[in-house]
Design an enzyme around this catalytic site. Structure first.
Site: not given
Length: 323
Positions: A234, A263, A281
């Site tokens: 993360r 993000e 991601h």
């Protein structure tokens, strides 16, 4: 799986064929964008008995309050950091997630980021495309024989370790909340100490208040000008401003990121770093992984609405159930 008359709010993007699997079982409201999400909750909140989300999209206490019939929050994937689990527990809402569903995909992607960073693949590709064939050629380090440091030692970290040992003869060490009893890998008491003895530092720990910004200026300085940072966990685990400075100052050799704090917004200063490789991601987004995550989410939802125990409650909910 027999269809049930349940209204399901889906808050994350889905390929059409995977969305169709959900629609075959539930009354689906598809709202993956912020505005459609807000509109759906405002107009149909009292109807929803289930929500499908993931760790980045999350679900807030206020949103739960707008859905008084909500019984279950199914989290697509492993991480669930932006779901207010304590608020869910207080409202008797079960939260499930998908441990192990995307482990292989994320481990593969980690190796891709490692190789792309160490071998300077992205910058050489860009140079060749701009007509600079000779200028693009670099004497890049070999990944083989480097020292791998793992922040976190769960299933993904172990898969990365297996690939690095078997394929690249790398030595492996790790830091986690506690020392594992089933491995010969070297344990370090702190991220700082591990970084000092690593050539490639892979962040693979969960996002918690305790892990926020654990990769800070001191850790990056310890990693050093020959070291590489890879983050597939993360974005919140890495202090972004410290990373930007370390990349641009040459205090680390490079970074490969699949996640960024805040993000999908990415700081412009980070994108200007020539020694950065970044993906959106997407580490856990292989066809197999998406199928695994959707299958487990459906099994958890179906179990709940047919009166059976869910398969993979998040640890906090499992603890409450066992009390």
């Amino acid at each position: 799986m027999a269809p049930v008359n349940v209204d399901l709010l889906v808050l994350i993007p889905f390929p059409p064929h995977e969305l169709a699997r959900l629609e075959a079982v539930f009354n689906v409201t598809y709202a993956p964008e912020p505005q459609s999400r807000a509109d759906a909750i405002a107009s149909k909140g009292p109807q929803f008995r289930a929500v499908l989300t993931h760790g980045t999209a999350g679900l807030t206490a206020a949103e739960m309050d707008a859905m008084p019939k909500l019984e279950i929050i199914s989290c697509f994937g492993v991480g669930y950091d932006r779901i207010d689990v304590q608020a869910a527990i207080a409202r008797n809402i079960i939260v499930t997630h998908g441990p192990g569903t995307n482990t292989i995909s994320v481990a593969d992607h980690t190796l891709a980021l490692m190789l792309a960073s160490v071998r300077q693949i992205a910058s050489q590709d860009a140079a060749v495309r701009s007509g600079q064939w000779h200028e693009a050629r670099q004497n890049s380090p070999e990944l083989t024989g480097m020292r791998l440091g793992l922040i976190g030692y769960g299933s993904i970290a172990r898969e990365v370790a297996r690939r690095c040992e078997a394929g690249f003869s790398m030595t492996v060490a790790y830091h986690s909340r506690r020392k594992a009893t089933d491995t010969a890998h070297t344990y370090y008491e702190s991220a700082l100490a591990l970084a000092e003895d690593s050539d490639v530092l892979v962040v693979a720990a969960p996002a918690t208040p305790q892990t926020r910004h654990m990769i800070n200026e001191a850790v990056l300085n310890a990693l050093g000008p020959q070291g590489y940072l890879i983050n597939i966990a993360r974005g919140s685990l890495v202090e972004t401003d410290a990373l930007i400075a370390a990349l641009n100052d040459g205090r680390i050799a490079g970074a490969g990121l699949d996640v960024v704090d805040g993000e999908p917004v990415v700081p412009a200063a980070l994108l200007k770093a020539a020694n950065l490789v970044i993906t959106p991601h997407s580490a856990g987004r292989s066809p197999n992984a998406v199928d695994n995550m959707n299958t487990l989410a459906l099994r958890n939802l179906n179990a709940h609405f047919t009166g059976k125990p869910v398969e993979t409650p998040v640890p906090e909910c499992a603890k409450v159930a066992a009390a």
